[in-house]
Design a protein around this motif. Structure first.
Motif, PDB file in Angstrom:
ATOM      1  N   ASP A   1       0.930  -1.197  -0.126  1.00 46.77           N
ATOM      2  CA  ASP A   1      -0.027  -0.051   0.086  1.00 46.77           C
ATOM      3  C   ASP A   1       0.792   1.244   0.082  1.00 46.77           C
ATOM      4  O   ASP A   1       1.414   1.763   1.086  1.00 46.77           O
ATOM      5  N   LEU A   2       0.903   1.963  -1.062  1.00 46.88           N
ATOM      6  CA  LEU A   2       2.013   2.988  -1.368  1.00 46.88           C
ATOM      7  C   LEU A   2       1.643   4.162  -0.372  1.00 46.88           C
ATOM      8  O   LEU A   2       2.316   4.985   0.156  1.00 46.88           O
ATOM      9  N   LEU A   3       0.387   4.570  -0.418  1.00 43.89           N
ATOM     10  CA  LEU A   3      -0.166   5.796   0.426  1.00 43.89           C
ATOM     11  C   LEU A   3       0.007   5.550   1.654  1.00 43.89           C
ATOM     12  O   LEU A   3       0.924   6.299   2.301  1.00 43.89           O
ATOM     13  N   LYS A   4      -0.066   4.114   2.231  1.00 39.97           N
ATOM     14  CA  LYS A   4       0.102   4.099   3.847  1.00 39.97           C
ATOM     15  C   LYS A   4       1.674   4.049   4.181  1.00 39.97           C
ATOM     16  O   LYS A   4       2.173   4.650   4.964  1.00 39.97           O
ATOM     17  N   LEU A   5       2.510   3.622   3.215  1.00 34.88           N
ATOM     18  CA  LEU A   5       4.005   3.586   3.119  1.00 34.88           C
ATOM     19  C   LEU A   5       4.598   5.212   3.251  1.00 34.88           C
ATOM     20  O   LEU A   5       5.262   5.384   4.141  1.00 34.88           O
ATOM     21  N   VAL A   6       3.993   5.972   2.470  1.00 38.22           N
ATOM     22  CA  VAL A   6       4.511   7.157   2.306  1.00 38.22           C
ATOM     23  C   VAL A   6       4.135   8.036   3.738  1.00 38.22           C
ATOM     24  O   VAL A   6       4.718   8.882   4.143  1.00 38.22           O
ATOM     25  N   ALA A   7       2.458   7.666   3.889  1.00 30.89           N
ATOM     26  CA  ALA A   7       2.148   8.580   5.139  1.00 30.89           C
ATOM     27  C   ALA A   7       2.847   8.361   6.435  1.00 30.89           C
ATOM     28  O   ALA A   7       3.075   9.193   7.310  1.00 30.89           O
ATOM     29  N   THR A   8       3.301   6.998   6.384  1.00 29.93           N
ATOM     30  CA  THR A   8       4.057   6.758   7.527  1.00 29.93           C
ATOM     31  C   THR A   8       5.552   7.510   7.651  1.00 29.93           C
ATOM     32  O   THR A   8       5.954   7.917   8.755  1.00 29.93           O
ATOM     33  N   GLN A   9       6.014   8.008   6.623  1.00 33.54           N
ATOM     34  CA  GLN A   9       7.204   8.794   6.536  1.00 33.54           C
ATOM     35  C   GLN A   9       7.000  10.390   6.476  1.00 33.54           C
ATOM     36  O   GLN A   9       7.889  11.000   6.523  1.00 33.54           O
ATOM     37  N   LYS A  10       5.750  10.636   6.819  1.00 30.60           N
ATOM     38  CA  LYS A  10       5.303  11.757   6.789  1.00 30.60           C
ATOM     39  C   LYS A  10       6.138  12.793   7.836  1.00 30.60           C
ATOM     40  O   LYS A  10       6.092  12.590   8.794  1.00 30.60           O
ATOM     41  N   LYS A  11       6.598  13.865   7.478  1.00 32.23           N
ATOM     42  CA  LYS A  11       7.060  14.899   8.118  1.00 32.23           C
ATOM     43  C   LYS A  11       5.953  16.145   8.547  1.00 32.23           C
ATOM     44  O   LYS A  11       5.343  16.409   7.858  1.00 32.23           O
ATOM     45  N   PRO A  12       6.351  16.712   9.818  1.00 38.31           N
ATOM     46  CA  PRO A  12       5.289  17.941   9.883  1.00 38.31           C
ATOM     47  C   PRO A  12       5.236  18.890   8.771  1.00 38.31           C
ATOM     48  O   PRO A  12       6.551  19.222   8.332  1.00 38.31           O
ATOM     49  N   GLY A  13       4.253  19.255   8.563  1.00 37.60           N
ATOM     50  CA  GLY A  13       3.980  20.289   7.506  1.00 37.60           C
ATOM     51  C   GLY A  13       3.758  19.478   6.125  1.00 37.60           C
ATOM     52  O   GLY A  13       3.113  20.289   5.128  1.00 37.60           O
ATOM     53  N   GLN A  14       3.873  18.265   6.019  1.00 39.90           N
ATOM     54  CA  GLN A  14       3.509  17.601   4.648  1.00 39.90           C
ATOM     55  C   GLN A  14       2.259  17.025   4.714  1.00 39.90           C
ATOM     56  O   GLN A  14       1.731  16.722   5.842  1.00 39.90           O
ATOM     57  N   LEU A  15       1.449  17.144   3.684  1.00 42.12           N
ATOM     58  CA  LEU A  15      -0.011  16.905   3.463  1.00 42.12           C
ATOM     59  C   LEU A  15      -0.117  15.712   2.720  1.00 42.12           C
ATOM     60  O   LEU A  15       0.363  15.847   1.655  1.00 42.12           O
ATOM     61  N   VAL A  16      -0.859  14.536   3.074  1.00 40.82           N
ATOM     62  CA  VAL A  16      -1.237  13.529   2.388  1.00 40.82           C
ATOM     63  C   VAL A  16      -2.623  13.456   2.077  1.00 40.82           C
ATOM     64  O   VAL A  16      -3.195  13.298   2.926  1.00 40.82           O
ATOM     65  N   VAL A  17      -2.980  13.242   0.858  1.00 42.03           N
ATOM     66  CA  VAL A  17      -4.485  12.976   0.156  1.00 42.03           C
ATOM     67  C   VAL A  17      -4.396  11.809  -0.436  1.00 42.03           C
ATOM     68  O   VAL A  17      -3.872  11.911  -1.360  1.00 42.03           O
ATOM     69  N   GLY A  18      -5.544  11.070   0.242  1.00 45.72           N
ATOM     70  CA  GLY A  18      -5.529   9.813  -0.453  1.00 45.72           C
ATOM     71  C   GLY A  18      -7.238   9.831  -1.356  1.00 45.72           C
ATOM     72  O   GLY A  18      -7.656  10.728  -1.042  1.00 45.72           O
ATOM     73  N   PHE A  19      -7.324   8.929  -2.117  1.00 46.48           N
ATOM     74  CA  PHE A  19      -8.693   8.754  -2.975  1.00 46.48           C
ATOM     75  C   PHE A  19      -9.284   7.570  -2.261  1.00 46.48           C
ATOM     76  O   PHE A  19      -8.370   6.567  -2.125  1.00 46.48           O
ATOM     77  N   ALA A  20     -10.576   7.463  -2.536  1.00 48.22           N
ATOM     78  CA  ALA A  20     -11.336   6.006  -2.221  1.00 48.22           C
ATOM     79  C   ALA A  20     -12.192   5.809  -3.114  1.00 48.22           C
ATOM     80  O   ALA A  20     -13.306   6.784  -3.298  1.00 48.22           O
ATOM     81  N   ALA A  21     -12.018   4.868  -3.931  1.00 46.99           N
ATOM     82  CA  ALA A  21     -12.962   4.498  -5.131  1.00 46.99           C
ATOM     83  C   ALA A  21     -13.788   3.409  -4.498  1.00 46.99           C
ATOM     84  O   ALA A  21     -13.296   2.420  -4.066  1.00 46.99           O
ATOM     85  N   GLU A  22     -14.812   3.641  -4.404  1.00 51.36           N
ATOM     86  CA  GLU A  22     -15.983   3.007  -3.605  1.00 51.36           C
ATOM     87  C   GLU A  22     -17.136   2.396  -4.417  1.00 51.36           C
ATOM     88  O   GLU A  22     -17.714   3.389  -5.312  1.00 51.36           O
ATOM     89  N   THR A  23     -17.663   1.203  -4.280  1.00 54.66           N
ATOM     90  CA  THR A  23     -18.929   0.930  -5.065  1.00 54.66           C
ATOM     91  C   THR A  23     -20.020   0.652  -3.950  1.00 54.66           C
ATOM     92  O   THR A  23     -21.329   0.500  -4.279  1.00 54.66           O
ATOM     93  N   GLN A  24     -19.651   0.582  -2.643  1.00 58.97           N
ATOM     94  CA  GLN A  24     -20.847   0.270  -1.468  1.00 58.97           C
ATOM     95  C   GLN A  24     -20.281   0.506  -0.402  1.00 58.97           C
ATOM     96  O   GLN A  24     -19.016   0.814   0.165  1.00 58.97           O
ATOM     97  N   ASP A  25     -21.230   1.131   0.709  1.00 56.84           N
ATOM     98  CA  ASP A  25     -20.650   1.598   1.979  1.00 56.84           C
ATOM     99  C   ASP A  25     -19.832   2.465   1.996  1.00 56.84           C
ATOM    100  O   ASP A  25     -18.790   2.553   2.500  1.00 56.84           O
ATOM    101  N   LEU A  26     -20.130   3.570   1.039  1.00 56.82           N
ATOM    102  CA  LEU A  26     -19.166   4.676   0.794  1.00 56.82           C
ATOM    103  C   LEU A  26     -18.447   5.283   1.873  1.00 56.82           C
ATOM    104  O   LEU A  26     -17.043   5.392   2.056  1.00 56.82           O
ATOM    105  N   LYS A  27     -19.098   5.926   2.919  1.00 53.91           N
ATOM    106  CA  LYS A  27     -18.581   6.529   3.917  1.00 53.91           C
ATOM    107  C   LYS A  27     -17.779   5.886   4.839  1.00 53.91           C
ATOM    108  O   LYS A  27     -16.749   6.058   5.142  1.00 53.91           O
TER     109      LYS A  27
END
Ligand code: CTP
Ligand code: CA
Length: 225
Positions: A132-158
């Motif tokens: 999971d690349l997003l998860k890997l990168v977010a773990t290395q996040k330094k203060p001030g860095q903003l990480v935005v992911g997307f969620a592609a869903e077809t059910q139970d969206l929220k």
């Protein structure tokens, strides 16, 4: 609030965007992939650049024209994308992870074209998980860095989007209902719900991906000092 402003209000921000869908090779002529067109990621890159940001776009198998002033890096597989993210993320202020990353790849890439035999009625493919690349990168996040992911869903969206926000340690998740063919994959229009780890939540109208990109940037900008 006015959309499509020319204000250079992202000047000095280094924005890294991933777009498109990765391809996972099976043999020299075949691959596994998904329906991502890259349109949303490209719209974000174009908009961020128009607002004065320094934009790098990691593009996975997209045929769209490169937005003006945007630095383009082409990748094919999730592993290529992982390598580019590792290099580029440390110099990034805002990461927008719009790419559809293949969750699995063939366990072996056949060196020659896989042949069918006359007696074969089935073929079983063995797949192994991509990280999971997003998860890997977010773990290395330094203060001030903003990480935005997307969620592609077809059910139970929220519920699914909320779980991804927490599991992936993202600052925001952009929820996309990909079960509706009018919006989402390869459509020109989109409708998203922007969900923040800070409790922020808003749903956009159905509108062009360019307009959605403007709305996403406006929300993110409010978090800057
Ligand atoms: N993502 C990623 N690496 C992966 C899979 C997904 O970085 N191997 C990122 C996508 O770029 C997106 C976010 O994670 O920003 C959510 O992707 P999505 O496919 O919706 O979620 P998954 O966590 O893969 O879960 P699932 O496919 O089971 O819904
Ligand atoms: Ca996935």
């Amino acid at each position: 609030e006015k959309l499509f402003t020319n204000k250079q209000d992202w000047q000095g921000k280094r924005v890294l965007i991933t777009a498109g869908g990765t391809r996972e090779d099976l043999d020299p002529v075949r691959y596994l992939s998904n329906r991502s067109s890259g349109k949303m990621g490209y719209a974000l890159a174009r908009a961020a650049r128009a607002h004065g940001a320094e934009v790098t776009l990691i593009s996975a198998n997209v045929t769209l024209p490169t937005p003006p002033g945007v630095q383009l890096v082409r990748v094919r597989t999730a592993q290529d994308l992982a390598a580019q993210l590792q290099t580029l993320f440390p110099q990034t202020d805002v990461l927008l992870m719009a790419a559809a990353v293949s969750d699995f790849r063939p366990a072996q890439v056949a060196p020659q074209k896989i042949k069918k035999a006359a007696e074969d009625a089935h073929l079983t493919l063995e797949l192994e998980a991509n990280p999971d690349l997003l998860k890997l990168v977010a773990t290395q996040k330094k203060p001030g860095q903003l990480v935005v992911g997307f969620a592609a869903e077809t059910q139970d969206l929220k519920q699914n989007a909320a779980r991804k926000l927490v599991n992936k340690k993202a600052d925001f998740i952009i929820l996309n209902d990909v079960g509706n063919p009018q919006i989402g994959f390869n459509a020109d229009d989109n409708q998203v719900t922007i969900i923040g780890a800070n409790g922020f939540e808003t749903q956009t109208p159905v509108e062009s991906k360019a307009a959605i990109a403007e709305r996403i940037l406006a929300v993110l900008k409010k978090t800057f000092n």
